[in-house]
Design an enzyme around this catalytic site. Sequence first.
Site, PDB file in Angstrom:
ATOM      1  N   GLU A  93       0.777  -1.228   0.000  1.00 21.20           N
ATOM      2  CA  GLU A  93       0.000   0.000   0.000  1.00 21.20           C
ATOM      3  C   GLU A  93       0.816   1.291   0.000  1.00 21.20           C
ATOM      4  O   GLU A  93       0.339   2.309  -0.493  1.00 21.20           O
ATOM      5  CB  GLU A  93      -0.940   0.001   1.226  1.00 21.20           C
ATOM      6  CG  GLU A  93      -2.011  -1.061   1.189  1.00 21.20           C
ATOM      7  CD  GLU A  93      -3.004  -0.848   0.048  1.00 21.20           C
ATOM      8  OE1 GLU A  93      -3.438   0.305  -0.149  1.00 21.20           O
ATOM      9  OE2 GLU A  93      -3.310  -1.824  -0.647  1.00 21.20           O
ATOM     10  N   SER A 127     -51.541 -24.698  41.888  1.00 20.22           N
ATOM     11  CA  SER A 127     -51.122 -25.077  43.240  1.00 20.22           C
ATOM     12  C   SER A 127     -49.628 -24.940  43.489  1.00 20.22           C
ATOM     13  O   SER A 127     -49.176 -25.128  44.622  1.00 20.22           O
ATOM     14  CB  SER A 127     -51.566 -26.514  43.539  1.00 20.22           C
ATOM     15  OG  SER A 127     -52.975 -26.574  43.634  1.00 20.22           O
TER      16      SER A 127
END
Length: 706
Positions: free
Chosen positions: A85, A358
């Site tokens: 680059e 219950s």
Amino acid sequence: MRKRRLLRRLSIAVGVGILLGVVLFGIAWAMTPIPDSTQKQATAQGSVIYYRDGKSVLARQGVDRRNVELAKVPRHVRDAVIAAENRSFYQDAGISIKGTGRALWSTITGQQLQGGSTITQQLVRNYYSGLSQERTLTRKFKEIMIAIKVDQSKTKDWVLEQYLNTIYFGRGANGVQAAAQAYFGKDVDKLTVAEGAYLAAVIQQPSRFADPKGADLAAAQARWQAVIDAMGQTGALDAQQATAQRFPKLAKAKKPFVLKGQAQYMLDQVTAELNRRGYSDEDINSGGLRVVTTFDKKLMKAAGRAVKSVLPEATPKKVRTGLAAVDPATGEVVAFYGGDPERSDYDNAFSAKVPAGSTFKPYTLAAALDNGYDLSTRVDGNSPMRVASDPKHPIPNDNGRSYGPIDLVQATTNSVNTAFVDLGQKVGLDKVAATAEAAGIPRQQLQPHQSAASFPLGVASVSAVQNASGFSTLANGGVHMEAHVVKSVTDADGKKDVIKPAATEVVGKQAAADAIYAMQQVVEHGTGTAARLYDRPVAGKTGTTDDSASVWFNGFTPQLAVAVNMFRDDNKTVTIPGYGVQFGGQLPAQIWRAFMTEAMNGKPVEEFPEPSDRGFGDPDYSVPERYDEDVPEWQPSRRPDGWQTTGPEEPEPSFSEPAPTGPPDDGSGAPEETVAPPTQDPAVPSDETDRGGPPDQEETQPSPIG
């Protein structure tokens, strides 16, 4: 003379032009500061969600980036990027005069912008706020100004580090660490020379080289070779090293991260809890968090297996099943089963809330034992029972059975409705509500019902997680640990936040021990025998609402509390072909036992605390009496193939509260046969089933979500 004057004028014009250029450059220099903020996308780091082991990845959220220090990036990887680059990176002033001139000319003439940007310029363009990606002369000039300033104010290593962490490499990977994992399945510090060169080659055309085939593969190989040659030209590799390099083998490109099985439900709960604890969605998606959850990967799979192995293929498609497991000592939700995420957006363990039946009675029992009553306390078990607050609507026992005066152990073992209504009146419904709330049942779910005489019978709706968390209070000696799904959060800077759940003393240790003793008899001698674990003690409670619209088994060992419920999204009776109408002691108890058998495998056997001496040994309750002479003998259900399920189980008494005659807030409560459907509308098509699908598949290391 004329030529001399012309030259003089030309020199003056050039000088003025240069001076004007210098002035304009100075003005531009002064007016172009380095931006004080960065682009969110350039610095965002996605979060990783782990199972409780802190190693197995549950999910990834947001941008796939994990910043690394430059020192952790091998020299040959850095050299490859520089060679590809910007070979003059360590010598230039942040810009390339030749490359910049070429780029400016192509921009002025309208041609495609050519290469020429240095690493510093690329960083400036992608890192700082205020710079668009438009290819204009103004933007290019601004980029140059900032690049020069950055080069003067920052070190080259700083620039390279930010660049390597910012640049996009394809495959959804932002930054070199994510790229190393995406392309080669390893951390950046393990990359070879050839692998580093490929990542450098990818920067030029990340989409094309992400998963190259055919002509794209040939182009990728040529670009890779060019990078290797460039590394030889810059001296990063000698001739022998360059010649020895071979094109690397790329890891198979992973598909976008897909959540399987219960993972979406897990992620939903984790996200919701993180939000409650102050972490925004932006923090989660871009803050680089490492979140360790409470979910045990093996137990999550065991929960799914338990449900799917017990429920028959013929289970009606409207039937839903939820399971939740909570560690009593910590409040951690270690496992759950919430149904099929592909069929419903809400889960059956956290989101669905159905009448507790219950399974609510132990909260009443614990409240009484903590307020001066003991296991030998006698309550009225006759049927029907009229209470002063609503004398016109007597409360019955199942089949109208009368038990006479009975102690609290017998009342719990046989789940006697009138006995618990009487107990609730004695201890005070406000105390029952306070106990349930302290044990983790939200007040807003209790308030609409707590003034009704039937409140102790479970007319309030709860989720499986809430009910498991509530029972875990008793297993933890009366102290409730806040239910939670997040163990710790570590931010991008390494600061770790360990979750400390709130602890609430609900009842005393002895009250908890006595309640546990009564609940042990439910499993040993009462309605919950199908949940018995033969190698260790179990305490629990069955629950069945009117017309079996919701059925439960909720129980625990000293180490783990688990709730299982079954219900229909249309609030109709839970009926299973070959098994008939369901009660809490049937399929829910069998699912509970299937899960706990696997969850407790290899775990030490721990004993529950001894009940109090007062009345202990009294035959009236030390050997609970079974009132089953009026109940037909329970027959084991058989599947169509003749396979016999385990049993026996006695049907859990149900209760139908009379319809209220006054307005909704008159304190009369809601009749169980008209209890509303689950709190959140499931909106499930009629052809869907909660049983469905194959067991969860083993998850591989997931790809990130972009």
